[in-house]
Design a protein around this motif. Structure first.
Motif, PDB file in Angstrom:
ATOM      1  N   PRO A   6      33.422  32.406  45.885  1.00  0.00           N
ATOM      2  CA  PRO A   6      33.123  33.350  44.809  1.00  0.00           C
ATOM      3  C   PRO A   6      31.621  33.549  44.566  1.00  0.00           C
ATOM      4  O   PRO A   6      31.236  34.496  43.895  1.00  0.00           O
ATOM      5  CB  PRO A   6      33.809  32.751  43.587  1.00  0.00           C
ATOM      6  CG  PRO A   6      33.974  31.307  43.908  1.00  0.00           C
ATOM      7  CD  PRO A   6      34.077  31.201  45.395  1.00  0.00           C
TER       8      PRO A   6
ATOM      9  N   LEU B 146      38.955  37.645  35.435  1.00  0.00           N
ATOM     10  CA  LEU B 146      39.619  37.871  36.719  1.00  0.00           C
ATOM     11  C   LEU B 146      41.098  38.212  36.542  1.00  0.00           C
ATOM     12  O   LEU B 146      41.629  39.071  37.256  1.00  0.00           O
ATOM     13  CB  LEU B 146      39.462  36.645  37.618  1.00  0.00           C
ATOM     14  CG  LEU B 146      40.127  36.725  38.991  1.00  0.00           C
ATOM     15  CD1 LEU B 146      39.589  37.912  39.784  1.00  0.00           C
ATOM     16  CD2 LEU B 146      39.916  35.436  39.757  1.00  0.00           C
TER      17      LEU B 146
ATOM     18  N   TRP C  84      34.834  39.861  37.696  1.00  0.00           N
ATOM     19  CA  TRP C  84      34.900  38.865  36.637  1.00  0.00           C
ATOM     20  C   TRP C  84      33.491  38.736  36.064  1.00  0.00           C
ATOM     21  O   TRP C  84      32.520  39.202  36.665  1.00  0.00           O
ATOM     22  CB  TRP C  84      35.460  37.524  37.111  1.00  0.00           C
ATOM     23  CG  TRP C  84      34.693  36.855  38.208  1.00  0.00           C
ATOM     24  CD1 TRP C  84      33.584  36.065  38.069  1.00  0.00           C
ATOM     25  CD2 TRP C  84      34.959  36.897  39.620  1.00  0.00           C
ATOM     26  NE1 TRP C  84      33.141  35.615  39.283  1.00  0.00           N
ATOM     27  CE2 TRP C  84      33.969  36.116  40.258  1.00  0.00           C
ATOM     28  CE3 TRP C  84      35.943  37.524  40.388  1.00  0.00           C
ATOM     29  CZ2 TRP C  84      33.947  35.955  41.636  1.00  0.00           C
ATOM     30  CZ3 TRP C  84      35.903  37.354  41.761  1.00  0.00           C
ATOM     31  CH2 TRP C  84      34.924  36.574  42.363  1.00  0.00           C
TER      32      TRP C  84
ATOM     33  N   SER D  42      30.053  38.270  38.003  1.00  0.00           N
ATOM     34  CA  SER D  42      30.284  38.501  39.432  1.00  0.00           C
ATOM     35  C   SER D  42      29.461  39.680  39.925  1.00  0.00           C
ATOM     36  O   SER D  42      29.227  40.643  39.195  1.00  0.00           O
ATOM     37  CB  SER D  42      31.777  38.796  39.657  1.00  0.00           C
ATOM     38  OG  SER D  42      32.001  39.331  40.942  1.00  0.00           O
TER      39      SER D  42
ATOM     40  N   GLN E 153      36.185  32.051  36.361  1.00  0.00           N
ATOM     41  CA  GLN E 153      36.019  33.480  36.616  1.00  0.00           C
ATOM     42  C   GLN E 153      36.641  34.247  35.448  1.00  0.00           C
ATOM     43  O   GLN E 153      37.727  34.804  35.556  1.00  0.00           O
ATOM     44  CB  GLN E 153      36.670  33.880  37.949  1.00  0.00           C
ATOM     45  CG  GLN E 153      35.899  33.476  39.187  1.00  0.00           C
ATOM     46  CD  GLN E 153      36.132  32.031  39.597  1.00  0.00           C
ATOM     47  OE1 GLN E 153      37.224  31.525  39.517  1.00  0.00           O
ATOM     48  NE2 GLN E 153      35.077  31.369  40.032  1.00  0.00           N
ATOM     49  N   SER E 154      35.916  34.277  34.333  1.00  0.00           N
ATOM     50  CA  SER E 154      36.413  34.927  33.128  1.00  0.00           C
ATOM     51  C   SER E 154      36.590  36.428  33.366  1.00  0.00           C
ATOM     52  O   SER E 154      35.671  37.099  33.820  1.00  0.00           O
ATOM     53  CB  SER E 154      35.422  34.688  31.979  1.00  0.00           C
ATOM     54  OG  SER E 154      35.873  35.315  30.811  1.00  0.00           O
TER      55      SER E 154
ATOM     56  N   LEU F   2      40.348  31.828  46.097  1.00  0.00           N
ATOM     57  CA  LEU F   2      38.936  31.520  45.885  1.00  0.00           C
ATOM     58  C   LEU F   2      38.717  30.021  46.032  1.00  0.00           C
ATOM     59  O   LEU F   2      39.546  29.214  45.580  1.00  0.00           O
ATOM     60  CB  LEU F   2      38.477  31.959  44.495  1.00  0.00           C
ATOM     61  CG  LEU F   2      38.460  33.459  44.206  1.00  0.00           C
ATOM     62  CD1 LEU F   2      38.068  33.707  42.753  1.00  0.00           C
ATOM     63  CD2 LEU F   2      37.528  34.200  45.149  1.00  0.00           C
TER      64      LEU F   2
END
Length: 193
Positions: free
Chosen positions: A186, A90, A121, A124, A87-88, A80
């Motif tokens: 992302p 992921l 994530w 997202s 990205q919590s 990414l």
């Protein structure tokens, strides 16, 4: 045979980093050995590599006895671009994906579409992934074990997943190329199909 040490060495060598330059997190699922996710800094990007999926060969879940040595082995690599914030969630998602052969009986391979039906994530809009041929070279293992393959992970939207189901993985890749889509972004939107 220490598969995971060989895998980690291959991945670090490919990205040209030393172990002290890499962060890692561990994910554990009930009944499975821990899976480690390596976070490898790159030039304007971050690479996430799984470590644990290749511990055992993938096989047909219908087989009465799983072969402990023979069969394909795989790990996943997601790249990414930097700058979109954290990205919590992921790490957990990558753990779920690489554990899917043990949990769901999937055999990971290029052009596989894995639809999680939930954000990959937090925040997202990607809910599925498309696997491709990875850039990390295969890790050879002693005979008769097969080498460990590395597959790239591309996050895709529900619309793009539907496109893959109808037209195939290559058609989606062609659409990305034609539209100039950077799949490592992302924050990117779905390609207009």
């Amino acid at each position: 045979m220490d598969v995971l040490s060989a895998v980690k060495s291959t991945v670090l060598d490919h990205f040209g980093v030393t172990p002290d330059a890499v962060d890692s997190a561990s994910v554990t699922f009930l009944g499975l050995e821990p899976i480690e996710i390596l976070r490898i800094p790159g030039d304007g990007a971050v690479h996430y590599a799984t470590l644990g999926g290749s511990r055992h060969p993938m096989g047909d879940p219908g087989d009465l006895l799983a072969d402990p040595v023979r069969g394909p082995r795989a790990e996943l690599v997601l790249t990414l671009r930097l700058g979109a914030g954290p990205q919590s969630g992921l790490v957990r998602t990558l753990g779920v994906l690489v554990a899917s052969p043990s949990v769901e009986g999937l055999v990971l391979q290029p052009d596989s579409l894995i639809d999680l039906s939930e954000p990959l994530w937090q925040g997202s809009h990607f809910t599925a992934v498309l696997l491709g041929e990875g850039e990390v070279p295969a890790t050879p293992l002693p005979e008769p074990a097969e080498p460990v393959a590395y597959f790239s992970v591309t996050p895709i939207t529900a619309t793009e997943a539907a496109w893959v189901r109808v037209r195939g993985a290559q058609a989606l890749r062609d659409a990305w190329t034609e539209a100039g889509i950077d799949v490592t972004d992302p924050g990117r939107r779905a390609v207009n199909l």
